[in-house]
Design a protein around this motif. Structure first.
Motif: not given
Length: 184
Positions: A39-44
């Motif tokens: 699963x791909x997560x975006x981190x901001x």
């Protein structure tokens, strides 16, 4: 993670939970081989942006049986899914459920209950052996080996021979679940 910790605490010596790290390439390959999905997560952050991949799935094993939950993004039904898998892995024999649906006509949408039984059968099939019962010239009895009989949404008259056979099945200790539409 909290659900797993609760189950681990409740399971005591009967449950062994092994956590694997996605930092380890070998663990990632093992997860992929078992059908656990990345699963791909975006981190901001204030000054940065990044993309991370993680494997948030479960393998549940008991003796020679193994089942996988490929991804766990929503934990709302997780406890049910885990307990269902454990139950299915540990029971000796599934109960048999029969479904009779020949006394139902087409709906206003041109569908029969058989059209919508696929999901119903999939859900029941996790816990039970499901058999569609056809009451016709060749088959005039209901198997006493069935643990229950489901009759979903009948909206046509049940033929007298079938009604007599259902009564016999019930009087001999069979269970019948009649799903009647209150509007019909």
């Amino acid at each position: 993670l909290n659900v797993m910790k609760e189950l681990e605490a409740l399971g005591g010596e009967n449950l062994n939970v092994i956590y694997k790290s996605t930092v380890n390439e070998g663990d990632n390959l093992e997860a992929e081989n078992k059908g656990i999905q990345a699963i791909t997560f975006q981190q901001h952050n204030y000054d940065s942006f990044g993309i991370t991949q993680a494997f948030l799935g479960l393998e549940i094993s008991y003796e020679d049986k193994s089942d996988v939950i490929p991804s766990v993004l929503d934990t709302q039904n997780l406890e049910y899914e885990i307990v269902s898998i454990v139950r299915n892995q540990t029971i000796e024999e599934k109960k048999r459920i029969g479904i009779i649906a020949e006394n139902v006509q087409l709906s206003a949408y041109g569908q029969t209950p058989f059209d919508s039984f696929q999901t119903f059968n999939q859900v029941l099939g996790r816990e039970y052996d499901v058999e569609m019962i056809i009451f016709d010239e060749e088959n005039r009895t209901i198997d006493d080996g069935l643990d229950a009989l489901i009759i979903p949404g009948p909206n046509l008259e049940i033929e007298p021979e079938l009604a007599i056979e259902m009564r016999r099945y019930f009087n001999d200790g069979g269970a019948i679940f009649l799903m009647v539409d209150p509007i019909q």
